[in-house]
Write an enzyme that holds these catalytic residues in place. Structure first.
Site, mmCIF file in Angstrom:
data_model
loop_
_atom_site.group_PDB
_atom_site.id
_atom_site.type_symbol
_atom_site.label_atom_id
_atom_site.label_comp_id
_atom_site.label_asym_id
_atom_site.label_seq_id
_atom_site.Cartn_x
_atom_site.Cartn_y
_atom_site.Cartn_z
ATOM 1 N N ASP A 210 8.207 -4.099 -0.429
ATOM 2 C CA ASP A 210 7.259 -4.701 0.539
ATOM 3 C C ASP A 210 6.555 -5.625 -0.254
ATOM 4 O O ASP A 210 5.588 -6.547 0.326
ATOM 5 C CB ASP A 210 6.757 -3.846 1.487
ATOM 6 C CG ASP A 210 5.914 -2.738 0.765
ATOM 7 O OD1 ASP A 210 5.959 -2.575 -0.561
ATOM 8 O OD2 ASP A 210 4.968 -2.047 1.251
ATOM 9 N N SER A 211 6.802 -5.542 -1.755
ATOM 10 C CA SER A 211 6.211 -6.684 -2.482
ATOM 11 C C SER A 211 6.607 -7.997 -2.007
ATOM 12 O O SER A 211 5.983 -9.151 -2.667
ATOM 13 C CB SER A 211 6.275 -6.422 -4.008
ATOM 14 O OG SER A 211 7.721 -6.151 -4.276
ATOM 15 N N ASP B 68 11.940 -0.804 1.508
ATOM 16 C CA ASP B 68 10.701 -0.081 1.640
ATOM 17 C C ASP B 68 10.457 -0.232 3.146
ATOM 18 O O ASP B 68 10.611 -1.157 3.801
ATOM 19 C CB ASP B 68 9.648 -1.101 0.999
ATOM 20 C CG ASP B 68 9.011 -0.694 -0.350
ATOM 21 O OD1 ASP B 68 9.324 0.747 -0.398
ATOM 22 O OD2 ASP B 68 8.709 -1.299 -1.061
ATOM 23 N N LYS C 287 12.203 3.724 1.438
ATOM 24 C CA LYS C 287 11.305 4.461 0.738
ATOM 25 C C LYS C 287 9.919 4.366 1.640
ATOM 26 O O LYS C 287 9.830 3.304 2.170
ATOM 27 C CB LYS C 287 11.153 3.398 -0.504
ATOM 28 C CG LYS C 287 9.792 4.005 -1.299
ATOM 29 C CD LYS C 287 9.967 3.416 -2.906
ATOM 30 C CE LYS C 287 9.264 2.144 -3.053
ATOM 31 N NZ LYS C 287 8.057 1.746 -2.460
ATOM 32 N N GLU D 95 5.728 5.408 1.392
ATOM 33 C CA GLU D 95 4.450 5.658 0.638
ATOM 34 C C GLU D 95 3.757 6.749 0.933
ATOM 35 O O GLU D 95 3.377 6.750 2.387
ATOM 36 C CB GLU D 95 3.456 4.452 0.390
ATOM 37 C CG GLU D 95 4.255 3.218 -0.457
ATOM 38 C CD GLU D 95 3.280 1.952 -0.444
ATOM 39 O OE1 GLU D 95 1.899 2.185 -0.144
ATOM 40 O OE2 GLU D 95 3.715 1.149 -0.801
ATOM 41 N N GLU E 87 3.357 5.444 -9.342
ATOM 42 C CA GLU E 87 3.018 3.982 -9.698
ATOM 43 C C GLU E 87 1.796 4.173 -10.145
ATOM 44 O O GLU E 87 0.920 4.857 -9.692
ATOM 45 C CB GLU E 87 2.772 3.205 -8.518
ATOM 46 C CG GLU E 87 2.453 1.696 -8.654
ATOM 47 C CD GLU E 87 2.670 0.794 -7.560
ATOM 48 O OE1 GLU E 87 3.336 0.725 -6.692
ATOM 49 O OE2 GLU E 87 2.107 -0.608 -7.779
HETATM 50 O O1 KIV Z 1 7.297 -2.906 -3.158
HETATM 51 C C1 KIV Z 1 7.493 -3.040 -4.511
HETATM 52 O O2 KIV Z 1 7.959 -3.763 -5.354
HETATM 53 C C2 KIV Z 1 7.219 -1.483 -4.840
HETATM 54 C C3 KIV Z 1 7.448 -1.346 -6.360
HETATM 55 C C4 KIV Z 1 6.025 -1.761 -6.835
HETATM 56 C C5 KIV Z 1 7.680 0.109 -6.669
HETATM 57 O O3 KIV Z 1 7.051 -0.442 -4.095
#
Ligand code: KIV
Length: 271
Positions: free
Chosen positions: A51-52, A90, A120, A122, A189
């Site tokens: 989600d980056s 994500d 994934k 969080e 992280e």
């Molecule tokens: O969204 C992302 O890029 C991440 C990484 C920083 C692990 O969750």
């Protein structure tokens, strides 16, 4: 290599075997077809449709605004390119917290519409019901502890997490909870390296570190950061392998000069 000469596809089991064999796991983000193809061909084990994307693709300050539809779009682009790596997608903010039915529906959309291989989420104990419910549908789940960027408004800063004993103990307990719930791996992280080592040694599933020192079972970086496309972000943990910002800017400037100077296209470049 498989008997057919094609590179063996990476599965969640491969990652477990790698941890057992002491082989480091490599993970990078990707959000589009062209770069995902290069990342996959480069031999990375896991591609994270992170989600980056909210930051590096859309220019948001945080990862909070990205939607499930947008994550599915990015995952669809990546999925078309990838032959070998395991794809982790994500789950965006608001699609899994506090309601395990919504979490399951969101994860099913990612698997059906984007052909992701896993998701994934969080968080620790607070989201374990959602993790367990997603797992009942046979969808593999990667956890994410330590600095969890979707909670930026709770933390107020992107600084190192779990430096104090109480938060470190909670993180160790959360890692065990995620392992027991059935996660196949956990991202750690921005936490102190000794804590990441302790967690990695105390659970049987792989840990993938970002700013968590050398003793995690694998490492992950955001592709645009390690390629030097995004240069306004320079945390200590980031190693830049290229400085594409300079190279791309120079190429664009050169192109403009060539067009304006009537050098491009030349005869050979014309029909
Ligand atoms: O969204 C992302 O890029 C991440 C990484 C920083 C692990 O969750």
């Amino acid at each position: 290599m498989s008997v057919h000469g094609k590179a063996r596809k990476i599965t969640t089991n491969t990652l477990l075997e790698m941890k057992e064999a002491g082989e480091k796991i490599t993970m990078l983000t990707a959000y589009d077809y062209s770069l995902a193809k290069l990342v996959d061909r480069g031999g990375v084990d896991v591609i994270l449709v992170g989600d980056s994307a909210a930051n590096v693709m859309a220019g948001h300050d945080t990862t909070v605004p990205i939607t499930l539809d947008q994550m599915i779009y990015h995952a669809q682009c990546v999925q078309r390119a990838v032959e070998r790596a395991l794809i982790v997608v994500d789950m965006p903010f608001g699609t899994y917290q506090g309601n395990s039915k919504i979490a399951l529906d969101s994860a099913i959309r990612i698997m059906k519409e984007a052909a992701g291989h896993s998701v994934k989420l969080e968080g620790g104990v607070e989201i374990v019901d959602s993790i367990k419910r997603i797992l009942t549908a046979g969808i593999p789940v990667m956890g994410h502890l330590g600095l969890t960027p979707q909670s930026i408004y709770k933390f107020g800063t992107y600084t190192v997490r779990a430096k104090e004993e109480e938060e470190a103990e909670k993180l160790i307990s959360d890692a065990k909870i995620l392992e027991e719930a059935g996660c196949f791996a956990i991202v750690l992280e921005k936490i102190p390296a000794p804590l990441a080592k302790r967690v990695s040694e105390s659970i049987s599933i792989p840990t993938i570190g970002i700013g968590a020192g050398p003793d995690c079972d694998g490492q992950v970086l955001v592709l645009h950061d390690m390629l030097g496309i995004t240069t306004d972000f320079s945390p200590r943990f980031l190693r830049r392998y290229l400085s594409l910002e300079d190279q791309i800017s120079q190429a664009v400037t050169q192109y403009c000069e060539d067009v304006r100077g009537k050098d491009f296209p030349n005869e050979k470049e014309s029909y």
